[in-house]
Write an enzyme that holds these catalytic residues in place. Structure first.
Site, PDB file in Angstrom:
ATOM      1  N   ASN A 151       3.826 -16.403  -2.282  1.00 25.42           N
ATOM      2  CA  ASN A 151       3.312 -17.203  -1.174  1.00 25.42           C
ATOM      3  C   ASN A 151       2.277 -18.250  -1.588  1.00 25.42           C
ATOM      4  O   ASN A 151       2.030 -19.191  -0.860  1.00 25.42           O
ATOM      5  CB  ASN A 151       2.729 -16.290  -0.094  1.00 25.42           C
ATOM      6  CG  ASN A 151       1.820 -15.225  -0.651  1.00 25.42           C
ATOM      7  OD1 ASN A 151       2.238 -14.417  -1.485  1.00 25.42           O
ATOM      8  ND2 ASN A 151       0.583 -15.223  -0.228  1.00 25.42           N
ATOM      9  N   SER A 199       9.437 -11.328   7.805  1.00 23.18           N
ATOM     10  CA  SER A 199       8.522 -11.646   8.899  1.00 23.18           C
ATOM     11  C   SER A 199       9.030 -12.873   9.633  1.00 23.18           C
ATOM     12  O   SER A 199       9.457 -13.844   9.010  1.00 23.18           O
ATOM     13  CB  SER A 199       7.127 -11.902   8.338  1.00 23.18           C
ATOM     14  OG  SER A 199       6.267 -12.292   9.383  1.00 23.18           O
ATOM     15  N   HIS A 201       7.349 -15.034  11.695  1.00 23.41           N
ATOM     16  CA  HIS A 201       6.507 -16.224  11.896  1.00 23.41           C
ATOM     17  C   HIS A 201       6.458 -17.153  10.687  1.00 23.41           C
ATOM     18  O   HIS A 201       5.852 -18.210  10.733  1.00 23.41           O
ATOM     19  CB  HIS A 201       5.089 -15.834  12.348  1.00 23.41           C
ATOM     20  CG  HIS A 201       4.187 -15.291  11.291  1.00 23.41           C
ATOM     21  ND1 HIS A 201       3.272 -16.091  10.638  1.00 23.41           N
ATOM     22  CD2 HIS A 201       4.033 -14.061  10.777  1.00 23.41           C
ATOM     23  CE1 HIS A 201       2.587 -15.337   9.768  1.00 23.41           C
ATOM     24  NE2 HIS A 201       3.038 -14.110   9.841  1.00 23.41           N
ATOM     25  N   THR A 237       7.803   1.012  21.832  1.00 20.81           N
ATOM     26  CA  THR A 237       8.695   0.216  22.670  1.00 20.81           C
ATOM     27  C   THR A 237       8.953  -1.122  21.993  1.00 20.81           C
ATOM     28  O   THR A 237       8.016  -1.786  21.557  1.00 20.81           O
ATOM     29  CB  THR A 237       8.075   0.008  24.069  1.00 20.81           C
ATOM     30  OG1 THR A 237       7.848   1.296  24.638  1.00 20.81           O
ATOM     31  CG2 THR A 237       8.993  -0.813  24.965  1.00 20.81           C
ATOM     32  N   CYS A 325     -13.048 -18.006  -1.047  1.00 23.18           N
ATOM     33  CA  CYS A 325     -14.422 -18.113  -0.567  1.00 23.18           C
ATOM     34  C   CYS A 325     -14.520 -17.827   0.925  1.00 23.18           C
ATOM     35  O   CYS A 325     -15.465 -17.199   1.388  1.00 23.18           O
ATOM     36  CB  CYS A 325     -14.969 -19.508  -0.822  1.00 23.18           C
ATOM     37  SG  CYS A 325     -15.094 -19.880  -2.564  1.00 23.18           S
TER      38      CYS A 325
END
Ligand code: PLP
Length: 391
Positions: A151, A199, A201, A237, A325
């Protein structure tokens, strides 16, 4: 001011078609998929159709795909679930140093519980070595978990070859494919993968929904206990609007994959070339070719990453930095340290991750802005002054 988003690896906007598909599942079709009545049946139908759609895009049977609350949960489940269910086989897990924290922090927890973890090094381009991987296997090894696409620096690991090694030694192979889905063609059989995390998103779907592919026959413990959802393997659910949105996003990504890769690769190469040609003391990180089509990660000497991000933000450009940071730690990212960058250079790193809504004009504007911003920041750097003064 116009804002330009170049942080698609952090998250993506939900596409309009995805939102349109989701909306009825908040209101008209709000039923609980476990209910017997019509509302429940409608929900159940949408749930199983979505599962089949997503599984289809990765060449998996529908009943091997399980919905989770996102990529992190899928990573936690894969590692904790497999290691705990296979204690009779051993307690050793092999992963690598540049994994997402969803993997690394899970490994740390497993170590505290008595499991043993080997963290493989990567080379200066972020690649693991297949020889080192095979040499790390011992009689107590149960599982290998190596991410598909990194990533931060975009490096793509040789997943099919890793899978072959796993097969040869009878090991279970998991890959975090969160950054791979929608950016590279995936087939779980051709890749010799046993478990794969996803994932929504990161592929223009909603946040809070993801999934885990689990090959038939793999022993795995449950992570979330409770009701009998997901064929008794993941309680809770079902997040039906999320599930439907995830499926729509996966379908769109799959249909447009070749064009998406081609477009992003063009924009990425233009961006990298523009930066390296017009900013001195800059260097591209990650593998030159085996990488995420939209990932650009560049280091600028004599620059502080946070200052760079803020200056870019002032020009409307949203990127991210390799230094941590912001999260209260002064250490640069574990990924940049693992590829051997010195502290001060890792601190001057910038990730610009491109996506479907970026344009050539935006890329050119980003290069222009970077030239300006880097110049301004370097003018304030005593170190840079010294280097230039010496010339
Ligand atoms: C974003 C990401 C995750 C986490 O996914 P979430 O859905 O945000 O929990 C895991 N692994 C990689 C490689 C990622 O990029």
């Amino acid at each position: 001011m116009k804002r330009i988003y170049m942080d698609y690896s952090a998250t993506t906007p939900v596409k309009q078609e995805v939102l349109d598909a989701m909306l009825p599942y908040f209101t008209e079709h709000f039923g609980n998929a476990s209910s017997i009545h019509g509302y429940g049946q409608d929900a159940k139908k949408a749930l199983e159709a979505s599962r089949a759609t997503i599984a289809g895009t990765i060449g998996a049977p529908a009943d091997t795909f399980y919905f989770t609350g996102g990529g992190s949960e899928a990573d936690n489940w894969a590692l904790k679930g497999v290691m705990k269910a296979n204690k009779n086989k051993g307690n050793h897990l092999i992963t690598c140093k540049i994994e997402h924290h969803g993997i690394l922090h899970t490994c740390e927890t497993l170590e505290k519980e008595g499991f043993e973890v080997t963290y493989l090094d990567v080379d200066s381009e972020g690649m693991i070595s297949l020889e080192t991987l095979e040499a790390a296997i011992k009689p107590s090894t149960v599982m290998i978990s190596i991410m598909f696409v990194n990533n931060e620096i975009g490096t793509m690991q040789p997943i099919a070859e890793i899978g072959k090694i796993a097969r040869k030694h009878g090991l279970i192979f998991h890959t975090d494919a969160v950054q791979a889905l929608g950016n590279v063609r995936i087939n779980v059989d051709e890749l010799n993968v046993d478990l794969m995390s996803f994932s929504a998103h990161k592929i223009y779907g909603p946040k809070g929904i993801g999934g885990l592919y689990i090959r038939k026959g793999i022993k795995i413990q449950n992570l979330i206990e409770g009701g009998a959802q997901e064929r008794k393997r993941r309680a809770g659910t079902e997040n039906l609007p999320g599930v439907v949105g995830f499926a729509k996003a996966a379908e769109i990504a799959n249909e447009n994959l070749d064009a998406h890769i081609e477009k992003l690769t063009y924009l990425r190469d233009r961006l990298v070339k523009g930066i390296l040609e017009s900013v001195e003391y800059s260097k591209s990180n990650g593998h030159p070719t085996l990488r995420h089509p939209g990932n650009v990660n560049v280091c600028f000497e004599f620059i502080e990453g946070e200052a760079l991000l803020l200056s870019l933000n002032a020009k409307g450009i949203a990127g991210s930095s390799g230094s941590a940071c912001t999260s209260g730690s002064l250490d640069p990212s574990h990924v940049l340290m693992s590829i051997g960058l010195p502290h001060e250079i890792a601190h001057g790193s910038l990730r610009l991750s491109l996506g479907d809504f970026n344009t050539e004009e935006e890329v050119d504007y980003a290069v222009e802005s970077l030239v300006e911003v880097v110049h301004k920041l370097r003018m304030m750097s005593p170190l840079y002054d010294k280097v230039k003064g010496g010339k």
